[in-house]
Design a protein around this motif. Structure first.
Motif, mmCIF file in Angstrom:
data_model
loop_
_atom_site.group_PDB
_atom_site.id
_atom_site.type_symbol
_atom_site.label_atom_id
_atom_site.label_comp_id
_atom_site.label_asym_id
_atom_site.label_seq_id
_atom_site.Cartn_x
_atom_site.Cartn_y
_atom_site.Cartn_z
ATOM 1 N N VAL A 1 -19.676 -49.897 64.088
ATOM 2 C CA VAL A 1 -19.473 -51.241 64.625
ATOM 3 C C VAL A 1 -20.364 -52.171 63.809
ATOM 4 C CG1 VAL A 1 -19.486 -52.689 66.661
ATOM 5 C CG2 VAL A 1 -19.063 -50.237 66.897
ATOM 6 N N GLY B 1 -18.677 -42.352 72.356
ATOM 7 C CA GLY B 1 -17.625 -42.668 71.384
ATOM 8 C C GLY B 1 -17.404 -44.138 71.099
ATOM 9 N N GLY B 2 -18.398 -44.990 71.307
ATOM 10 C CA GLY B 2 -18.226 -46.409 71.024
ATOM 11 C C GLY B 2 -18.153 -47.253 72.282
ATOM 12 N N THR C 1 -21.293 -49.578 72.960
ATOM 13 C CA THR C 1 -21.297 -50.797 72.139
ATOM 14 C C THR C 1 -20.189 -51.745 72.589
ATOM 15 O OG1 THR C 1 -22.036 -49.382 70.321
ATOM 16 C CG2 THR C 1 -21.451 -51.643 69.772
ATOM 17 N N SER C 2 -19.041 -51.177 72.949
ATOM 18 C CA SER C 2 -17.930 -52.014 73.400
ATOM 19 C C SER C 2 -18.297 -52.775 74.669
ATOM 20 C CB SER C 2 -16.694 -51.146 73.645
ATOM 21 O OG SER C 2 -15.630 -51.937 74.114
ATOM 22 N N THR D 1 -12.896 -47.007 68.557
ATOM 23 C CA THR D 1 -13.421 -45.643 68.451
ATOM 24 C C THR D 1 -13.491 -45.000 69.833
ATOM 25 O OG1 THR D 1 -14.766 -46.463 66.615
ATOM 26 C CG2 THR D 1 -15.236 -44.248 67.398
ATOM 27 N N GLY E 1 -23.436 -50.862 65.860
ATOM 28 C CA GLY E 1 -23.284 -49.639 66.640
ATOM 29 C C GLY E 1 -22.792 -48.551 65.712
ATOM 30 N N TYR F 1 -21.277 -55.352 63.527
ATOM 31 C CA TYR F 1 -21.116 -56.605 64.252
ATOM 32 C C TYR F 1 -21.670 -57.760 63.431
ATOM 33 C CZ TYR F 1 -19.429 -58.207 68.737
ATOM 34 O OH TYR F 1 -18.667 -58.767 69.723
ATOM 35 N N LYS G 1 -9.730 -57.961 72.676
ATOM 36 C CA LYS G 1 -10.260 -56.671 72.218
ATOM 37 C C LYS G 1 -9.219 -55.565 72.428
ATOM 38 C CE LYS G 1 -14.495 -55.265 73.084
ATOM 39 N NZ LYS G 1 -15.794 -54.971 73.754
ATOM 40 N N GLU H 1 -26.583 -55.924 66.843
ATOM 41 C CA GLU H 1 -26.536 -55.960 65.383
ATOM 42 C C GLU H 1 -25.517 -54.965 64.867
ATOM 43 O OE1 GLU H 1 -27.352 -55.872 61.207
ATOM 44 O OE2 GLU H 1 -27.512 -54.131 62.508
ATOM 45 N N GLU I 1 -11.738 -59.907 76.625
ATOM 46 C CA GLU I 1 -11.424 -58.493 76.831
ATOM 47 C C GLU I 1 -9.988 -58.166 76.461
ATOM 48 O OE1 GLU I 1 -12.872 -56.551 80.410
ATOM 49 O OE2 GLU I 1 -14.462 -58.043 80.566
ATOM 50 N N THR J 1 -13.685 -55.686 67.906
ATOM 51 C CA THR J 1 -13.378 -54.760 68.992
ATOM 52 C C THR J 1 -14.638 -54.052 69.482
ATOM 53 O OG1 THR J 1 -12.677 -53.242 67.244
ATOM 54 C CG2 THR J 1 -10.951 -54.366 68.459
ATOM 55 N N GLY J 2 -15.731 -54.171 68.756
ATOM 56 C CA GLY J 2 -17.047 -53.791 69.261
ATOM 57 C C GLY J 2 -17.215 -52.331 69.658
ATOM 58 N N GLY J 3 -16.409 -51.421 69.123
ATOM 59 C CA GLY J 3 -16.547 -50.013 69.462
ATOM 60 C C GLY J 3 -15.404 -49.519 70.338
ATOM 61 N N LEU J 4 -14.601 -50.469 70.842
ATOM 62 C CA LEU J 4 -13.530 -50.065 71.768
ATOM 63 C C LEU J 4 -12.471 -49.205 71.080
ATOM 64 C CD1 LEU J 4 -12.584 -50.355 74.709
ATOM 65 C CD2 LEU J 4 -11.233 -52.330 73.999
ATOM 66 N N THR K 1 -20.601 -55.559 73.960
ATOM 67 C CA THR K 1 -19.939 -56.677 73.274
ATOM 68 C C THR K 1 -18.814 -57.282 74.107
ATOM 69 O OG1 THR K 1 -18.456 -55.182 72.078
ATOM 70 C CG2 THR K 1 -20.520 -55.774 70.994
#
Lengths: 415, 415
Positions: free
Chosen positions: A307, B285-286, B289-290, A289, B305, A309, A398, B303, A395, A284-287, B293
């Motif tokens: 994250v 808040g992420g 990075t989201s 949070t 977040g 990754y 995610k 690498e 997307e 989810t790459g930070g989504l 990605t």
């Protein structure tokens, strides 16, 4: 009562862009008894716009126009409607002053073309824009109503809500329109519709008729209920009963009955219990949070998000054992669990979440295809772990992973 | 050459369904030099349809209608066009025979209402439907062309392709429309428009006229350019020159000239140079990075977040010195710099980013109001640090912070 919706913008006449505002506008017009008989898309051209407005005003009682209210040369909706109605454009001092203050606050120079947004056809009433500079306009010609709304949906929607509530609903019968938005997650639209249809078909013919629309949003299914009555309390009571019926039928699939988002509901559960949360994400790459921190005040409970990754990040930052990664692969329930445990232990929070999956388009295998997502949620001495097979593009996967994780957390906290 | 697309169907006037055929039709019409000036959606009502057709035929050279050609009572497109053109409906023997054979082959009884599909306005030419029973129709009135196509996309599409190839393209000498989408960031719509207007006003009257539309998206400003010429190469060359003019005027504010997103452009810069990236976020808040990605294949360069939402997380996870936080506050350039340095050093990546700010609605002070965001980007021995004052609500400030950070990274990598 015949209505028409016109979306203005040359970009909406290309193969790449589509008007979507008219869907929301149609829903709201229907609620106040206006029947949308035609929708149009017209480009940013003074002749074309004037001709379209003139044509529609030969038959339409209510005309809603979106777009073309911005500050640039190709925003011509105001000019075109003034020409069609044969009214001069005049500077609205209140609007001009508001624009000046807005630019001053932002420390930006106000250019001459911004002033254009304060020009209104004679007799028009300005509608406040809470999310942008372009004001809306309300015009009347005899019994006909013309409403100009901005094009960007986030500016258009609150203005539409206000104009329906404050102007159209009182005008059309003085009946109060009350609405509820019931949000469900983890179910498909057709599934919800099949289960709810026998319920809401009864409502249509009740003493206070309730109209229902079902909407499939990317993050949830929404049942929009509306009731009209001469007394607001009567309409509200009917809707309260209706919502209870839905809750009895759908149980925990219902996230909220007042339009609150899943992340807001989760946030309230955490805040009410004074719990803190740490998040470990991979696919989810930070989504996840980010969505949690979309809620104002979320800094009270979101302590951190990691994250991880790369596998190295999972080992270093979350303490996921390397042999676990080797034995089960990064996308597995044991790794999701280790991520949740690791981030929770290191952050010292009450709750930990771990999400690991394959968002695609590459990286899938026959055993673990794209869309395979393992999620772990840990609170107290309970850890729940699930594997999902989610559909869609990168997307969407995610987004659906985030919804699944938030929903697991909600169900664990509500348990 | 002016065109119009009308989608017929009452279901397309509800909040739940949307016409999508018009996008494909617009693309094909543009290719043969027909400019779509208006799109309409009209319900299954004889009066409404006839009025809409009559109105459009006062100005349109090419009218394409989809839907309403089926066998049922509410399929009224044929009747409405016959009424508008004042031509009788006549049984087309060829069509009737074809229908009969089709039903025979399928072993189905042919109902009386199926026969309606063989009724055509006098002078119409039937267009074969390879995937259904509803034939299309080609009609001419003077120099005007009217094409009726079925509504279901899988029936409509092959018929559209055939009619464009066999009838419209030969008729219109094959003028080609070519498009470009130029994306800019860090500038406002009115600002871009003021600067670009003198440029694109010249294009309108050039040897190959170029039409321009300006669009304000939440993440960027987009200039859409289109040129038409008898030769596709000529149109493309004119657009290449136009794009170069914009590049000369706007320089690095232009992110891409082919519609690519900022995160995709940044991703390509990182990937081409085999660089890796670590991100430290607070107010976003992420989301940063989201967004990074969201790009397929981003695991090659992202690498990790870190969302250091609490001060403790900033100290523990990023090594931000406590006295720095005490001296300058969490939202400050020194802290942004320490976050970028900390995450880069710990992750061992080539590039580090730090973002810290106040997304609101609470937490602002007179000195640091809501929307204050400090961003640091570090690559090699260069660190760039900036403070922004961003406008909007919480979600907009998050989004604008992300765009500002991505753009700083782009500019540093392009430097």
């Amino acid at each position: 009562m015949k209505g028409c919706v016109i979306a203005v913008g040359s970009e909406l006449l290309t193969p790449f862009r589509q008007d979507t505002n008219s869907l929301a506008i149609t829903a709201r017009l229907n609620e106040v008894g206006v029947d949308v008989r035609q929708k149009l898309v017209v480009g940013d051209d003074l002749e074309d716009l004037s001709a379209a407005f003139a044509g529609v005003l030969t038959w339409s009682d209510v005309l809603i126009v979106t777009g073309g209210l911005g500050p640039t040369e190709d925003d011509l909706t105001r000019e075109a409607i003034a020409r069609t109605l044969d009214r001069p454009l005049e500077l609205d001092e209140g609007l001009a002053e508001g624009l000046r203050r807005r630019f001053e606050r932002a420390g930006l120079p106000m250019r001459a073309n911004n002033q254009r947004q304060a020009l209104v056809p004679r007799g028009a009433i300005a509608l406040a824009n809470t999310r942008g500079t372009a004001p809306g306009l309300w015009l009347e010609r005899g019994t006909q109503i013309i409403v100009l709304l901005p094009g960007p949906p986030r500016e258009m929607t609150p203005m539409l809500d206000a104009v329906v509530r404050d102007r159209l609903a009182p005008r059309f019968g003085g009946a109060s329109l009350v609405r509820r938005a019931v949000r469900l997650v983890g179910r498909t639209e057709s599934d919800v519709d099949a289960q709810a249809e026998p319920i809401y078909s009864r409502w249509r013919t009740g003493p206070v008729p309730i109209a229902t629309t079902i909407l499939a949003m990317p993050t949830h299914i929404e049942l929009q209920l509306s009731a009209r009555s001469s007394s607001e309390a009567t309409a509200a009571q009917a809707l309260d009963r209706a919502v209870k019926e839905l809750q009895a039928s759908f149980g925990q699939a219902i996230v909220s009955v007042d339009g609150r988002s899943l992340e807001a509901v989760v946030g309230e559960l955490l805040r009410d219990r004074r719990l803190t949360l740490a998040v470990a994400e991979s696919c989810t790459g930070g989504l996840l949070t980010s969505r949690l921190t979309d809620v104002p005040g979320s800094s009270a409970y979101v302590e951190r998000g990691i994250v991880g990754y790369s596998n190295r990040a999972k080992v270093e930052l979350l303490g996921v054992p390397e042999d676990l990664l080797a034995a089960h692969g990064a996308v597995s329930e044991p790794v999701a669990r280790a991520m949740a445990e690791g981030v929770r232990a290191r952050a010292g929070t009450d709750v930990g979440i771990g999400v690991t999956g394959i968002a695609g388009p590459d990286g899938g295998t026959p055993e673990k295809p794209v869309g395979t997502v393992a999620i772990a949620v840990q609170y107290g001495d309970v850890t729940r772990v699930s594997t999902f097979r989610l559909l869609g593009d990168r997307e969407q996967i995610k987004l659906r992973s985030v919804q699944a994780a938030l929903n697991m957390l909600r169900l664990l906290l509500e348990a």
